[in-house]
Design a protein around this motif. Structure first.
Motif, PDB file in Angstrom:
ATOM      1  N   THR A   1      56.430  -1.774  67.289  1.00 52.36           N
ATOM      2  CA  THR A   1      55.355  -0.776  66.550  1.00 52.36           C
ATOM      3  C   THR A   1      55.287   0.243  67.430  1.00 52.36           C
ATOM      4  O   THR A   1      55.559   0.208  68.411  1.00 52.36           O
ATOM      5  CB  THR A   1      54.170  -1.480  65.963  1.00 52.36           C
TER       6      THR A   1
ATOM      7  N   SER B   1      60.550   6.471  59.443  1.00 48.71           N
ATOM      8  CA  SER B   1      59.628   5.284  59.311  1.00 48.71           C
ATOM      9  C   SER B   1      58.401   5.529  58.757  1.00 48.71           C
ATOM     10  O   SER B   1      57.673   4.808  58.016  1.00 48.71           O
ATOM     11  CB  SER B   1      59.599   4.771  60.845  1.00 48.71           C
ATOM     12  N   GLN B   2      57.909   6.600  59.000  1.00 45.55           N
ATOM     13  CA  GLN B   2      56.497   7.087  58.896  1.00 45.55           C
ATOM     14  C   GLN B   2      56.337   7.571  57.204  1.00 45.55           C
ATOM     15  O   GLN B   2      55.465   7.105  56.364  1.00 45.55           O
ATOM     16  CB  GLN B   2      55.756   8.186  59.543  1.00 45.55           C
ATOM     17  N   ALA B   3      57.362   8.366  56.823  1.00 47.11           N
ATOM     18  CA  ALA B   3      57.173   9.046  55.584  1.00 47.11           C
ATOM     19  C   ALA B   3      58.088   8.298  54.510  1.00 47.11           C
ATOM     20  O   ALA B   3      57.730   8.536  53.237  1.00 47.11           O
ATOM     21  CB  ALA B   3      57.667  10.574  55.470  1.00 47.11           C
ATOM     22  N   GLY B   4      58.883   7.419  55.106  1.00 46.79           N
ATOM     23  CA  GLY B   4      59.965   6.779  54.103  1.00 46.79           C
ATOM     24  C   GLY B   4      61.085   7.652  53.516  1.00 46.79           C
ATOM     25  O   GLY B   4      61.341   8.730  53.859  1.00 46.79           O
TER      26      GLY B   4
ATOM     27  N   SER C   1      53.511  15.261  55.464  1.00 45.25           N
ATOM     28  CA  SER C   1      54.275  14.158  56.051  1.00 45.25           C
ATOM     29  C   SER C   1      54.886  14.881  57.476  1.00 45.25           C
ATOM     30  O   SER C   1      54.950  14.009  58.340  1.00 45.25           O
ATOM     31  CB  SER C   1      55.396  13.905  55.066  1.00 45.25           C
TER      32      SER C   1
ATOM     33  N   ASN D   1      51.953  14.953  59.921  1.00 41.21           N
ATOM     34  CA  ASN D   1      51.834  13.387  60.477  1.00 41.21           C
ATOM     35  C   ASN D   1      52.850  13.052  61.346  1.00 41.21           C
ATOM     36  O   ASN D   1      52.476  12.543  62.620  1.00 41.21           O
ATOM     37  CB  ASN D   1      52.018  12.549  59.171  1.00 41.21           C
TER      38      ASN D   1
ATOM     39  N   THR E   1      52.244  12.429  65.420  1.00 38.76           N
ATOM     40  CA  THR E   1      52.586  11.119  66.013  1.00 38.76           C
ATOM     41  C   THR E   1      53.376  11.460  67.273  1.00 38.76           C
ATOM     42  O   THR E   1      53.110  11.236  68.397  1.00 38.76           O
ATOM     43  CB  THR E   1      53.288  10.244  65.307  1.00 38.76           C
TER      44      THR E   1
ATOM     45  N   LYS F   1      58.920   0.782  64.723  1.00 41.46           N
ATOM     46  CA  LYS F   1      58.417   1.221  63.365  1.00 41.46           C
ATOM     47  C   LYS F   1      56.937   1.888  63.674  1.00 41.46           C
ATOM     48  O   LYS F   1      56.221   1.537  64.165  1.00 41.46           O
ATOM     49  CB  LYS F   1      58.316   0.084  62.232  1.00 41.46           C
TER      50      LYS F   1
ATOM     51  N   GLY G   1      55.879   3.367  60.330  1.00 37.60           N
ATOM     52  CA  GLY G   1      55.235   3.243  59.068  1.00 37.60           C
ATOM     53  C   GLY G   1      55.479   1.668  58.658  1.00 37.60           C
ATOM     54  O   GLY G   1      55.529   0.775  59.680  1.00 37.60           O
ATOM     55  N   ASP G   2      56.130   1.419  57.404  1.00 41.03           N
ATOM     56  CA  ASP G   2      56.488  -0.080  56.950  1.00 41.03           C
ATOM     57  C   ASP G   2      57.467  -0.623  57.585  1.00 41.03           C
ATOM     58  O   ASP G   2      57.469  -1.688  57.778  1.00 41.03           O
ATOM     59  CB  ASP G   2      56.420   0.184  55.276  1.00 41.03           C
TER      60      ASP G   2
END
Length: 463
Positions: free
Chosen positions: A199, A238-241, A259, A262, A266, A336, A338-339
């Protein structure tokens, strides 16, 4: 060099399927890369899957007395290795092929050649947008029946489609890239007691552990803005999709979107952390991509950095540093944020500019497992051709990366800046490249960077 339209972007499955496939690919990479050993296990000399013992899977015409020019921006070992592929084509057809070194942006280079009445027969174009631009300028010629048949036999639909414009096949994606990897100096990690992160938060912990051991965590090739766009794209995907990624790639949402804020915030956790980047921002902006890799794997127990982000092609530079992939140089998937972990790909496509029997034959050859297998064995190369035998790759790390790319099928995301208009996503000193170089210098200026990115994007996309 990098224009964009809906016809240029690969067809996508539903977002849920894409996310699932991306997660599966990332998991496969994480499992396989950490399990790999050294690079001494060479592949057998057998041909590509389904081929004869000699590796011949495609029939080529006799072209004695005919000459071809192939232009690409490749240099060093990458160029030398590709010339060996061209030499095999010469041997099998009797044609003479000359490699023409091109400058980046390659579309500008080709424009001067076309204007002078001397375009190369084939150009290796590194972006879907470049193919679109070559078609719009009426430079590119459609692929013939034989080349299209080779593509249909050897490539997933997604890789075929990103070489199309308006439904017509123009490009053969001969070379691919897995651009979601972080390479690290195994000795430094061992000395520091650092572990491979899964992560983003774990990456920051690993970086601090390395820093505490006396080695700078990251090497960044900031002299070339494309490396910085790749950093951003992995974090953003990864974060926004995937859905947001696709929207930003088409400029359907603005770069002032939260987004993007963010993602930049990061990134600043690495780029803005004191002494986390080799040479600081000033040093990074003077470091080109090859040097960013080699300085990570030279200097014994005290290299200039412990980790360097970039794609599988970094192996060529690792070898230049006399380091062994899988032993001295190891790799883990981009963590990753995000998810799910990101899966970003790139590639280079062969596009015919001067139509002839010889040019069509070379395009057909480049679409075959025969050509790709030659370069796969030499290392520092990844093919989207699904019929290249995985054992052709020269070490377990490369074999696992190649298998993961093929297994992902159509569910990947192509490099975002490569889909953008050239003025925004592909010109040194301008657009996204310049904005992110400035952000590397001043990572606190998130809002200002967003404003600059949006202004440049709006001008380039025209919306």
């Amino acid at each position: 060099m990098r224009s964009t339209s809906s016809t240029q972007r690969k067809p996508r499955s539903a977002n849920r399927a894409a996310k699932s496939a991306a997660a599966a690919l990332a998991a496969a990479l994480a499992l396989s890369l950490t399990a790999c050993g050294g690079d001494d296990d060479k592949s057998s000399d057998s041909g590509a899957t389904g081929g004869k013992e000699t590796g011949t899977t495609v029939t080529l015409p006799k072209l004695n007395g005919q000459s071809l020019e192939v232009a690409a921006v490749w240099s060093g070992e990458e160029q030398a290795n590709f010339k060996k592929v061209l030499a095999e084509f010469e041997k099998r057809t009797g044609a003479k092929v000359t490699f023409v070194p091109a400058q980046d942006p390659i579309v500008n280079f080709l424009g001067s050649k076309v204007a002078g009445g001397q375009p190369p027969d084939i150009a290796m174009l590194p972006q879907p947008g470049a193919i679109k631009q070559a078609v719009d300028k009426k430079w590119a010629k459609p692929l013939g029946t034989e080349a299209k048949a080779e593509l249909a036999k050897n490539y997933s639909q997604g890789w075929q489609d990103i070489g199309k414009v308006g439904g017509t096949q123009y490009g053969v994606y001969y070379k691919a890239a897995n651009k979601s990897l972080i390479w690290y100096n195994a000795k430094v990690f061992e000395n520091a007691g650092a572990t491979e992160p899964k992560t983003w938060d774990e990456l920051l912990t690993t970086a601090q552990t390395v820093y505490d051991s006396g080695v700078t965590p990251f090497s960044v090739g900031g002299a070339e803005g494309w490396t910085l766009t790749d950093w951003f794209e992995n974090v953003y995907l990864s974060q926004a999709g995937p859905e947001k990624y696709d929207q930003l790639a088409k400029h359907e949402i603005k770069w002032t979107d939260p987004s993007v804020k963010n993602a930049l915030t990061t990134l600043a956790q690495v780029w803005g952390k004191k002494d986390y980047v080799a040479g600081g921002a000033k040093g990074a902006l003077q470091t080109d991509f090859p040097a960013s890799v080699t300085q990570t794997f030279t200097g014994g127990d005290q290299p200039k950095a412990a980790m360097v982000y970039e794609g599988d092609f970094a192996q060529v530079n690792i070898q230049t540093a006399k380091a062994k992939v899988g032993t001295d140089a190891k790799v883990f998937p981009f963590p990753k944020v995000g998810d799910t972990a990101p899966v970003v790909s790139g590639g280079d496509a062969a596009v015919i500019l001067k139509d002839s029997k010889a040019a069509q034959a070379l395009a057909t050859f480049l679409a075959s497992p025969d050509a790709a297998t030659i370069q796969a064995k030499l290392g520092g190369y990844l093919s989207p051709n699904k019929n290249v035998d995985i054992s052709s790759y020269p070490n377990p790390v490369q074999q696992k990366i190649a298998k993961a790319l093929i297994d992902s099928g159509d569910d990947f995301r192509f490099d975002m800046s490569d889909q953008a208009p050239q003025a925004f996503g592909g010109t040194p000193g301008k657009g996204e490249w310049k904005a992110l170089q400035d952000f590397l210098t001043n990572p606190k200026n998130v809002a200002g960077t967003q404003a600059k990115l949006e202004a440049d994007a709006a001008a380039a996309y025209g919306n």
